[in-house]
Design a protein around this motif. Structure first.
Motif, PDB file in Angstrom:
ATOM      1  N   GLY A 130       9.316 -39.620  32.948  1.00  0.00           N
ATOM      2  CA  GLY A 130       9.215 -39.046  34.288  1.00  0.00           C
ATOM      3  C   GLY A 130       9.140 -40.138  35.331  1.00  0.00           C
ATOM      4  O   GLY A 130       8.476 -41.163  35.122  1.00  0.00           O
ATOM      5  N   THR A 131       9.832 -39.931  36.460  1.00  0.00           N
ATOM      6  CA  THR A 131       9.857 -40.950  37.519  1.00  0.00           C
ATOM      7  C   THR A 131       9.557 -40.337  38.889  1.00  0.00           C
ATOM      8  O   THR A 131      10.007 -40.837  39.914  1.00  0.00           O
ATOM      9  N   GLY A 132       8.780 -39.252  38.899  1.00  0.00           N
ATOM     10  CA  GLY A 132       8.439 -38.585  40.153  1.00  0.00           C
ATOM     11  C   GLY A 132       7.374 -39.341  40.939  1.00  0.00           C
ATOM     12  O   GLY A 132       7.077 -40.502  40.662  1.00  0.00           O
ATOM     13  N   ALA A 135       4.571 -41.257  39.091  1.00  0.00           N
ATOM     14  CA  ALA A 135       4.927 -42.163  37.992  1.00  0.00           C
ATOM     15  C   ALA A 135       4.519 -43.610  38.233  1.00  0.00           C
ATOM     16  O   ALA A 135       3.998 -44.272  37.327  1.00  0.00           O
ATOM     17  N   SER A 155      13.929 -40.594  32.601  1.00  0.00           N
ATOM     18  CA  SER A 155      13.933 -39.329  33.329  1.00  0.00           C
ATOM     19  C   SER A 155      15.365 -38.818  33.268  1.00  0.00           C
ATOM     20  O   SER A 155      16.292 -39.603  33.033  1.00  0.00           O
ATOM     21  N   ARG A 161      16.244 -42.863  37.740  1.00  0.00           N
ATOM     22  CA  ARG A 161      15.696 -43.771  36.731  1.00  0.00           C
ATOM     23  C   ARG A 161      15.899 -45.224  37.154  1.00  0.00           C
ATOM     24  O   ARG A 161      14.972 -46.033  37.141  1.00  0.00           O
ATOM     25  N   THR A 196       5.588 -35.470  34.013  1.00  0.00           N
ATOM     26  CA  THR A 196       6.675 -34.520  34.221  1.00  0.00           C
ATOM     27  C   THR A 196       6.153 -33.099  34.247  1.00  0.00           C
ATOM     28  O   THR A 196       5.147 -32.794  33.614  1.00  0.00           O
ATOM     29  N   ARG A 197       6.843 -32.264  35.002  1.00  0.00           N
ATOM     30  CA  ARG A 197       6.532 -30.836  35.001  1.00  0.00           C
ATOM     31  C   ARG A 197       7.533 -30.047  34.146  1.00  0.00           C
ATOM     32  O   ARG A 197       7.620 -28.842  34.243  1.00  0.00           O
TER      33      ARG A 197
END
Length: 201
Positions: A130-132, A135, A155, A161, A196-197
């Motif tokens: 995950g890269t939100g 992150a 991600s 990414r 991550t969701r």
């Protein structure tokens, strides 16, 4: 009688508190809670409109003389969280703190603390899924707990990414690379952090 209180802005929070200090504060708070000297308030929220939410969380530290609550309204336009600290004895306001940075440090900091207690002492190969928006802080928290030799990031969107990898290298100076899949990211990793969701594997 007029009483004054501190207003601490986001920039001041970022200047005054780093990840290592946040992790130390979380550990101290959890230790107080385990000894019965602090207590968390059950999180509450209410909804309106199309997915808008009003939130409130908080905690009490009576022996330290302070109690507080964090509140924010989350809408399509974003959120502006505030932490309000009160004097535990007379109920007066001690400080109002803009709490976006504080929330990022707290949310990620608990992962850093968990890493300190749960990861092997020589764990140095991390997979980040995950890269939100959380992150980078999560990565910084793990890096505060363990000296990382390698970080692999995955991600689903290649552009995001690559942007994250470039930003993380610049911000944290870590040996970080993109992975083409979850499997490639986690292969041989001694620390795995999910940010991550996603509702499916």
């Amino acid at each position: 009688m007029t009483r004054s209180f501190l207003w601490i802005a986001e920039a001041e929070v970022a200047e005054l508190l780093d990840m290592r200090a946040a992790i130390a504060a979380l550990e101290a708070g959890l230790d107080l809670e385990a000894r019965g000297e602090a207590q968390n308030m059950t999180k509450t929220h209410i909804l309106w409109g199309k997915g808008n939410t009003l939130h409130a969380i908080g905690a009490i530290f009576p022996a330290a003389g302070v109690v507080g609550t964090k509140t924010w309204a989350h809408t399509e336009g974003g959120a502006t969280p505030l932490l309000v600290l009160f004097d535990a004895h007379d109920g007066s306001i001690k400080a109002i703190i803009e709490a976006f940075v504080l929330g990022q440090l707290r949310t990620a900091g608990i992962s850093g603390l968990a890493t300190r207690f749960m990861a092997a002492a020589d764990a140095d190969d991390m997979a980040l899924i995950g890269t939100g928006k959380q992150a980078l802080a999560q990565l910084a928290a793990v890096a505060a707990a363990r000296r990382l030799r390698r970080v692999r990031v995955f991600s689903p969107t290649a552009e995001r990414r690559l942007a994250f990898v470039a930003n993380a290298k610049s911000e944290l100076g870590l040996p970080i690379e993109e992975a083409s899949s979850v499997a490639a990211a986690v292969r041989g990793a001694s620390i795995i952090t999910l940010v991550t969701r996603a509702r499916a594997p």
